[in-house]
Motif scaffolding. Structure first.
Motif, PDB file in Angstrom:
ATOM      1  N   ARG A 194       0.844  -1.204   0.000  1.00  0.00           N
ATOM      2  CA  ARG A 194       0.000   0.000   0.000  1.00  0.00           C
ATOM      3  C   ARG A 194       0.881   1.256   0.000  1.00  0.00           C
ATOM      4  NH1 ARG A 194      -5.631  -1.403   3.234  1.00  0.00           N
ATOM      5  NH2 ARG A 194      -5.823  -3.502   2.375  1.00  0.00           N
ATOM      6  N   SER A 195       1.741   1.321  -1.002  1.00  0.00           N
ATOM      7  CA  SER A 195       2.844   2.279  -1.010  1.00  0.00           C
ATOM      8  C   SER A 195       2.398   3.735  -0.943  1.00  0.00           C
ATOM      9  CB  SER A 195       3.694   2.046  -2.255  1.00  0.00           C
ATOM     10  OG  SER A 195       4.218   0.736  -2.241  1.00  0.00           O
ATOM     11  N   GLU A 248      13.203   3.042   6.381  1.00  0.00           N
ATOM     12  CA  GLU A 248      13.310   1.973   5.387  1.00  0.00           C
ATOM     13  C   GLU A 248      11.961   1.730   4.707  1.00  0.00           C
ATOM     14  OE1 GLU A 248      14.801  -2.688   5.060  1.00  0.00           O
ATOM     15  OE2 GLU A 248      14.410  -1.803   7.016  1.00  0.00           O
ATOM     16  N   GLN A 249      10.898   1.685   5.491  1.00  0.00           N
ATOM     17  CA  GLN A 249       9.561   1.434   4.948  1.00  0.00           C
ATOM     18  C   GLN A 249       9.150   2.539   3.988  1.00  0.00           C
ATOM     19  OE1 GLN A 249       6.569   0.982   7.999  1.00  0.00           O
ATOM     20  NE2 GLN A 249       5.066   0.089   6.613  1.00  0.00           N
ATOM     21  N   VAL A 250       9.420   3.777   4.361  1.00  0.00           N
ATOM     22  CA  VAL A 250       9.062   4.919   3.509  1.00  0.00           C
ATOM     23  C   VAL A 250       9.927   4.926   2.245  1.00  0.00           C
ATOM     24  CG1 VAL A 250       9.053   7.445   3.340  1.00  0.00           C
ATOM     25  CG2 VAL A 250       8.169   6.326   5.391  1.00  0.00           C
ATOM     26  N   ALA A 251      11.202   4.560   2.373  1.00  0.00           N
ATOM     27  CA  ALA A 251      12.094   4.530   1.205  1.00  0.00           C
ATOM     28  C   ALA A 251      11.565   3.555   0.151  1.00  0.00           C
ATOM     29  CB  ALA A 251      13.507   4.127   1.634  1.00  0.00           C
ATOM     30  N   VAL A 252      11.165   2.356   0.582  1.00  0.00           N
ATOM     31  CA  VAL A 252      10.640   1.357  -0.362  1.00  0.00           C
ATOM     32  C   VAL A 252       9.334   1.848  -0.984  1.00  0.00           C
ATOM     33  CG1 VAL A 252       9.737  -0.986  -0.579  1.00  0.00           C
ATOM     34  CG2 VAL A 252      11.765  -0.557   0.828  1.00  0.00           C
ATOM     35  N   ALA A 253       8.480   2.467  -0.172  1.00  0.00           N
ATOM     36  CA  ALA A 253       7.216   2.996  -0.692  1.00  0.00           C
ATOM     37  C   ALA A 253       7.473   4.092  -1.719  1.00  0.00           C
ATOM     38  CB  ALA A 253       6.372   3.534   0.456  1.00  0.00           C
ATOM     39  N   ALA A 254       8.456   4.933  -1.449  1.00  0.00           N
ATOM     40  CA  ALA A 254       8.791   6.013  -2.379  1.00  0.00           C
ATOM     41  C   ALA A 254       9.295   5.444  -3.714  1.00  0.00           C
ATOM     42  CB  ALA A 254       9.841   6.921  -1.757  1.00  0.00           C
ATOM     43  N   MET A 255      10.075   4.365  -3.643  1.00  0.00           N
ATOM     44  CA  MET A 255      10.522   3.718  -4.889  1.00  0.00           C
ATOM     45  C   MET A 255       9.333   3.202  -5.679  1.00  0.00           C
ATOM     46  SD  MET A 255      13.779   1.468  -3.579  1.00  0.00           S
ATOM     47  CE  MET A 255      14.774   2.049  -2.204  1.00  0.00           C
ATOM     48  N   ALA A 306      20.723  -0.519  -3.970  1.00  0.00           N
ATOM     49  CA  ALA A 306      20.628  -1.284  -5.223  1.00  0.00           C
ATOM     50  C   ALA A 306      19.193  -1.307  -5.725  1.00  0.00           C
ATOM     51  CB  ALA A 306      21.147  -2.700  -5.005  1.00  0.00           C
ATOM     52  N   MET A 307      18.254  -1.411  -4.809  1.00  0.00           N
ATOM     53  CA  MET A 307      16.841  -1.400  -5.189  1.00  0.00           C
ATOM     54  C   MET A 307      16.450  -0.065  -5.819  1.00  0.00           C
ATOM     55  SD  MET A 307      15.091  -3.380  -1.948  1.00  0.00           S
ATOM     56  CE  MET A 307      13.409  -2.913  -2.423  1.00  0.00           C
ATOM     57  N   LEU A 308      17.042   1.028  -5.325  1.00  0.00           N
ATOM     58  CA  LEU A 308      16.756   2.340  -5.906  1.00  0.00           C
ATOM     59  C   LEU A 308      17.271   2.412  -7.341  1.00  0.00           C
ATOM     60  CD1 LEU A 308      15.683   5.196  -5.706  1.00  0.00           C
ATOM     61  CD2 LEU A 308      17.835   5.878  -4.591  1.00  0.00           C
ATOM     62  N   LEU A 309      18.454   1.854  -7.574  1.00  0.00           N
ATOM     63  CA  LEU A 309      18.979   1.796  -8.945  1.00  0.00           C
ATOM     64  C   LEU A 309      18.048   0.980  -9.835  1.00  0.00           C
ATOM     65  CD1 LEU A 309      22.755   1.141  -8.135  1.00  0.00           C
ATOM     66  CD2 LEU A 309      21.789   3.240  -9.107  1.00  0.00           C
ATOM     67  N   GLU A 310      17.565  -0.114  -9.288  1.00  0.00           N
ATOM     68  CA  GLU A 310      16.629  -0.978 -10.017  1.00  0.00           C
ATOM     69  C   GLU A 310      15.350  -0.232 -10.349  1.00  0.00           C
ATOM     70  OE1 GLU A 310      14.140  -5.102  -9.140  1.00  0.00           O
ATOM     71  OE2 GLU A 310      15.836  -4.579  -7.860  1.00  0.00           O
ATOM     72  N   GLY A 325      13.278  11.177  -5.197  1.00  0.00           N
ATOM     73  CA  GLY A 325      13.863  12.181  -4.313  1.00  0.00           C
ATOM     74  C   GLY A 325      13.682  11.809  -2.852  1.00  0.00           C
ATOM     75  N   VAL A 326      12.460  11.438  -2.479  1.00  0.00           N
ATOM     76  CA  VAL A 326      12.179  11.028  -1.103  1.00  0.00           C
ATOM     77  C   VAL A 326      12.941   9.758  -0.759  1.00  0.00           C
ATOM     78  CG1 VAL A 326      10.387  10.134   0.452  1.00  0.00           C
ATOM     79  CG2 VAL A 326       9.930  12.142  -0.963  1.00  0.00           C
ATOM     80  N   ALA A 327      12.969   8.800  -1.709  1.00  0.00           N
ATOM     81  CA  ALA A 327      13.695   7.553  -1.470  1.00  0.00           C
ATOM     82  C   ALA A 327      15.167   7.831  -1.195  1.00  0.00           C
ATOM     83  CB  ALA A 327      13.549   6.621  -2.673  1.00  0.00           C
ATOM     84  N   LYS A 328      15.770   8.705  -1.990  1.00  0.00           N
ATOM     85  CA  LYS A 328      17.186   9.036  -1.807  1.00  0.00           C
ATOM     86  C   LYS A 328      17.417   9.730  -0.478  1.00  0.00           C
ATOM     87  CE  LYS A 328      21.465   9.261  -3.064  1.00  0.00           C
ATOM     88  NZ  LYS A 328      22.297   8.026  -3.021  1.00  0.00           N
ATOM     89  N   ASP A 329      16.526  10.632  -0.090  1.00  0.00           N
ATOM     90  CA  ASP A 329      16.665  11.318   1.197  1.00  0.00           C
ATOM     91  C   ASP A 329      16.645  10.319   2.347  1.00  0.00           C
ATOM     92  OD1 ASP A 329      16.798  13.743  -0.083  1.00  0.00           O
ATOM     93  OD2 ASP A 329      14.685  14.248   0.240  1.00  0.00           O
ATOM     94  N   CYS A 330      15.719   9.367   2.291  1.00  0.00           N
ATOM     95  CA  CYS A 330      15.623   8.350   3.344  1.00  0.00           C
ATOM     96  C   CYS A 330      16.891   7.497   3.396  1.00  0.00           C
ATOM     97  CB  CYS A 330      14.407   7.455   3.118  1.00  0.00           C
ATOM     98  SG  CYS A 330      12.815   8.264   3.380  1.00  0.00           S
TER      99      CYS A 330
END
Length: 300
Positions: A38-39, A68-75, A105-109, A81-86
């Motif tokens: 439920r990102s 971590e949870q917010v970073a994955v949701a942002a991806m 690595a997941m962000l690159l993906e 931008g939010v993912a990178k900040d987290c």
């Protein structure tokens, strides 16, 4: 699988949080517990906690879990931008963390930087060849690129190491079926049945694959596994009941009097046909005539 009780509680919390009634942290924790994404909700409500210093500090050590949870949701939401900040916050807190490295690595993906992501995952596996999450990410990345042969290769390598991962066997079986590689799929379902013989879904899927492969021996084996599915579900699996009828007809067409047991053993298919008619009378009376016509065509 989410229980009915958890589903009700989750929906209650979601309505409460969406309407400003509090319970945000409890809601986010329940999502993690149930392994639901439920990102969009996580991104909105997670940021509301992270952007409030008082609420964030009240989380204590759980603050990093939320990042971590917010970073994955942002991806998931393509909000890089939010993912990178987290990830920057997590990297500063845990500079040597392989878990944070996996998130990077997941962000690159997520950005579609496949070559860089593969390089990052390979590096992580060099440090820890038994990192299941990284192995799974490689499978997911191959599927994201439409590289089905690559996904099959990575899944097979993963199962060489983690042979007891039933979900991985099932995923591999489903990929094989999608590629019409039925013999390979059959092997996967055999492994699943050996490991978890009381799960009817595996018996049913294996029977479907055997029926699709065709041939007298496969039809006979499929009939047995449809029968075991019926037994494991208390006689309530409509698909397996149909399977019994179809296999019986196919066996009769192929045996042509050579297999007396299959030709004369009409009790099982008669019971299956009766169970189907009873089910249709109760749940789909308007289609009962179609069922009757179909069974008649199968000489049942």
């Amino acid at each position: 699988m989410v229980s009915r009780e958890d589903e009700i509680r989750l929906n209650e919390l979601e309505n409460q949080v969406d309407n400003g009634g509090g319970g945000t942290w409890e809601y986010l924790c329940l999502l993690r517990k149930l392994k639901l994404r439920r990102s969009d909700k996580v991104l909105t409500h997670g940021l509301s906690l992270l952007n409030d210093p008082k609420k964030r500090s009240a989380l204590a050590a759980e603050e990093w879990t939320l990042y971590e949870q917010v970073a994955v949701a942002a991806m998931d939401c393509q909000n890089f931008g939010v993912a990178k900040d987290c990830l920057n916050v997590l990297q500063n807190k845990f500079p040597e963390s392989k878990r944070v490295g996996r998130l990077e690595a997941m962000l690159l993906e997520a950005k579609g930087s496949w070559a860089e992501a593969e390089k990052a995952y390979s590096s992580l596996l060099e440090d820890n060849p038994l990192d299941q999450a990284v192995h799974k990410r490689r499978v997911a990345m191959a599927k994201s690129q439409g590289n089905i042969s690559g996904a099959i290769e990575w899944l097979n390598k993963y199962l060489d190491i983690f042979m007891a991962d039933h979900d991985a066997w099932r995923e591999l079986a489903e990929i094989y079926v999608s590629q019409q590689m039925y013999k390979q799929a059959a092997f996967c379902y055999e492994e699943l049945i050996l490991a978890q013989p009381t799960i009817p879904l595996y018996h049913l899927a294996y029977a479907d694959v055997l029926y699709t492969l065709g041939g007298l021996e496969n039809f006979q084996a499929a009939k047995k596994y449809y029968a075991s599915t019926i037994d494991l579900t208390g006689g309530k699996n409509v698909r397996a009941l149909y399977g019994i009828c179809l296999c019986t007809y196919a066996i009769g067409q192929l045996s042509k009097g050579r297999n007396k047991e299959d030709k004369d053993g009409s009790e099982l298919q008669s019971l299956a046909a009766t169970a189907l008619e009873k089910d249709y009378k109760y749940r789909a009376a308007g289609k009962l005539s179609i069922l009757t016509s179909t069974l008649r065509g199968l000489k049942l």
